[in-house]
Design an enzyme around this catalytic site. Structure first.
Site, PDB file in Angstrom:
ATOM      1  N   CYS A   1      36.382  36.817  39.909  1.00  0.00           N
ATOM      2  CA  CYS A   1      35.841  38.122  39.410  1.00  0.00           C
ATOM      3  C   CYS A   1      35.976  38.388  38.009  1.00  0.00           C
ATOM      4  CB  CYS A   1      37.251  39.093  40.123  1.00  0.00           C
ATOM      5  SG  CYS A   1      38.560  38.884  39.675  1.00  0.00           S
TER       6      CYS A   1
ATOM      7  N   ASP B   1      38.589  38.535  35.957  1.00  0.00           N
ATOM      8  CA  ASP B   1      39.719  39.078  35.429  1.00  0.00           C
ATOM      9  C   ASP B   1      40.286  38.270  34.765  1.00  0.00           C
ATOM     10  OD1 ASP B   1      38.564  41.343  36.522  1.00  0.00           O
ATOM     11  OD2 ASP B   1      40.069  41.327  38.255  1.00  0.00           O
TER      12      ASP B   1
ATOM     13  N   CYS C   1      41.808  44.333  38.286  1.00  0.00           N
ATOM     14  CA  CYS C   1      42.100  45.388  39.020  1.00  0.00           C
ATOM     15  C   CYS C   1      43.443  45.852  39.312  1.00  0.00           C
ATOM     16  CB  CYS C   1      41.550  44.887  40.462  1.00  0.00           C
ATOM     17  SG  CYS C   1      42.605  43.720  41.201  1.00  0.00           S
TER      18      CYS C   1
ATOM     19  N   CYS D   1      43.582  37.895  43.402  1.00  0.00           N
ATOM     20  CA  CYS D   1      44.396  38.686  42.469  1.00  0.00           C
ATOM     21  C   CYS D   1      45.755  38.132  42.187  1.00  0.00           C
ATOM     22  CB  CYS D   1      44.613  40.148  42.474  1.00  0.00           C
ATOM     23  SG  CYS D   1      43.032  40.757  43.231  1.00  0.00           S
TER      24      CYS D   1
HETATM   25  S1  FES Z   1      39.662  41.638  41.615  1.00  0.00           S
HETATM   26 FE1  FES Z   1      39.993  40.305  40.173  1.00  0.00          FE
HETATM   27  S2  FES Z   1      42.204  40.119  40.012  1.00  0.00           S
HETATM   28 FE2  FES Z   1      41.977  41.540  41.697  1.00  0.00          FE
END
Ligand code: FES
Lengths: 397, 153
Positions: free
Chosen positions: B39, B41, B72, B116
């Site tokens: 994602c 992140d 998130c 995550c």
């Molecule tokens: S959606 Fe990427 S860390 Fe939670």
């Protein structure tokens, strides 16, 4: 559990609440008036008459004739019928489709499917505001082109495409060729929010959806200009001019009709109100929160849609923080927010992955008030500040 | 709309709203910065490691941990939780903390949010790796230094 004090809904591009008058109009058809419109007796005739009226109301909102409206189950089905139906009926004439890179999945994925089944698809790029260059359409048309499908307004950032110009270009091209290129638009987001007239836009097909305009879910419509060669996706009875077999969703149709009637009456007033409210929200955010940017076109945009990137703030975290305050917004389009991929729309504008992940969509609607917007402006800055304080990217704190 | 109240446990919401150990450590012993391939992140975890004599043995103990996360709600909550969990742990104990353990400590995460917590585990491992690398290059330098002195003498 902490009680949620507020209930502020700013996600109207995902779906809208049912208008109370729409519900009222629908109720009899869930109770007493249950007849099948295909029946010849009075139960059926009564319902058929109401259905015809509803069709008339939908047609009149978009400047069409009643017999040019086909009821479907959703905007998605309307798009499927438009694209697959045109391809199927015009196989002998060509196999080329032109669309844009920022369409809703309900068009993009149909195109993907069709490209695996003998079609060639051209995806037109957009500029940094999300606008298609209509000249690109002219250049993309070939002898084999049968369909151009360009959305009217984008669901994620609200940018409104120059459909009139594109329509004119297609008309011009058509005057010089034996086989017509059809022009379809997915107007699911624009109908009711801005003026939509099939003749002004010069479209041959137009998709709309009930639940985006304060009507019920489970009902949509496809406008098909008279004379367009199109095939049905379903085989069955002779419903909907032989284009959509299956006993009609009468409560849905009545609801859609009523919603369109209300829209015809109140659109101009609502449009002004939405524009004012969203401008208030945007200015409030701009004044109080540094390092933000508006995505989409500054002017050619739906009146209630604001897509904003908050630098170094991950959108889903911000969404959750707002949700905990009772404020509903969205990241990307609701259908895809289960997947963590960034929005294809924002990437098409040239945003980096990181920038795309920092965007949030506010979409305002009828029942929003100035007080609600003031409340959002009041609490948003501290939330953004808090999440920025945690963030692993952006300026050093 | 996803119902976050039922999607996330009270603990997740608490760590999201009031994250513990946000920020940087002065002269950290190890830093791990990782990004999720799923994602995009990003998580950065810093640890302070001190050597302590315990029962006559020298142990490497994580005495402090801090984080910064671009991600998130679940990513923020798991980073916060893992910094709490590692404090006071020996290095080799900390290496055994799995993302599942972090999720469990938060009273569970929804299935789509397990990646995550994987990010938090990766960040911790990266920070410890970084510490071990620094350590070994230091001892090598030391060894070289002693070597040098011996030859000089
Ligand atoms: S959606 Fe990427 S860390 Fe939670």
């Amino acid at each position: 559990m902490r009680p949620i004090l507020k209930r502020i809904y700013l996600d109207h591009n995902a779906t809208t609440p049912l208008h109370p008058l729409v519900l009222k109009a629908m109720l009899p058809y869930l109770e007493r008036d249950f007849g099948n419109p295909s029946s010849l007796h009075r139960f059926g005739r009564k319902v058929r008459a109401s259905m015809d009226e509803a069709r008339e109301k939908v047609a009149s909102l978009i400047g069409a004739k009643s017999e040019e409206i086909i009821f479907t189950s959703s905007g998605t089905e309307s798009n499927n019928l438009a694209l697959k139906g045109i391809v199927e009926a015009n196989r002998k004439r060509g196999n080329h489709i032109i669309t844009s890179s920022i369409e809703h999945p309900a068009v993009l994925n149909v195109c993907k499917y069709l490209s695996q089944h003998g079609c060639r698809v051209t995806y037109l790029p957009v500029d940094r505001y999300g606008l298609i260059n209509s000249e690109d359409v002219r250049k993309a048309i070939t002898k084999k082109t049968i369909l151009v499908s360009i959305m009217h307004a984008n669901n994620e950032m609200g940018t409104i495409q120059p459909l009139r110009e594109i329509g004119r270009i297609i008309k011009e091209a058509n005057s010089k060729r034996p086989n017509r290129v059809y022009f379809h638009t997915d107007a699911v987001q624009s109908v009711e929010k801005i003026k939509v007239n099939v003749n002004k836009l010069k479209v041959d097909l137009l998709s709309l959806s009930g639940h985006k305009l304060y009507g019920p879910k489970g009902i949509g419509a496809l406008y098909i200009r008279k004379g367009v060669r199109i095939s049905s996706l379903l085989q069955g009875g002779e419903h909907e001019y032989n284009l959509r077999a299956g006993t009609e969703n009468i409560p849905g149709i009545i609801g859609l009709g009523k919603a369109c009637k209300i829209a015809s009456r109140e659109r101009i007033k609502e449009e002004k109100k939405l524009l004012k409210l969203s401008e208030r929200l945007y200015q409030g955010i701009r004044e109080k929160i540094p390092d933000i940017r508006l995505n989409g076109h500054p002017k050619k945009r739906l009146p209630g849609t604001l897509n904003i990137s908050f630098e170094s703030v991950e959108g889903e975290a911000l969404l959750l923080a707002l949700d905990l305050e009772g404020i509903a917004v969205s990241i990307g389009s609701a259908c895809t927010s289960g997947s963590p991929e960034p929005s294809h729309v924002l990437l098409a504008l040239g945003l980096s992955y990181e920038e795309a992940y920092t965007s949030l969509r506010f979409s305002l609607g009828r029942e929003n008030t100035k007080e609600e917007i003031n409340y959002v402006i009041q609490i948003l800055p501290s939330i953004v500040k808090r999440i920025r304080g945690i963030s692993a990217i952006g300026r050093k704190k | 709309m996803v119902d976050y109240w039922s999607l996330y446990s009270k603990k997740v919401i608490d760590h999201f709203q009031y994250p513990r150990n946000v920020g940087e450590i002065k002269n950290p012993s190890g830093v791990g910065r990782v990004g999720s391939p799923v994602c995009g992140d990003i998580m950065e975890l810093q640890i302070k490691v001190e050597k302590k004599r315990i029962k006559g043995k020298t142990e490497k103990i994580i005495t402090d941990a801090k984080f910064r996360t671009f991600g998130c709600g679940a990513a923020i909550a798991t980073s916060s939780m893992i910094t709490e969990m590692v404090k006071g742990k020996k290095i080799n104990e900390a290496l055994k903390i799995s993302n599942k353990a972090v999720a469990e400590a938060l009273d569970g995460l929804p299935a789509i949010k397990m990646h995550c917590s994987a990010l938090a585990e990766d960040a911790l491992k990266a920070a410890i790796d970084d510490y071990l690398r620094r350590e070994s290059s230091r001892t090598k330098k030391n060894a070289n230094y002693h070597e040098q002195r011996r030859t000089n003498e």
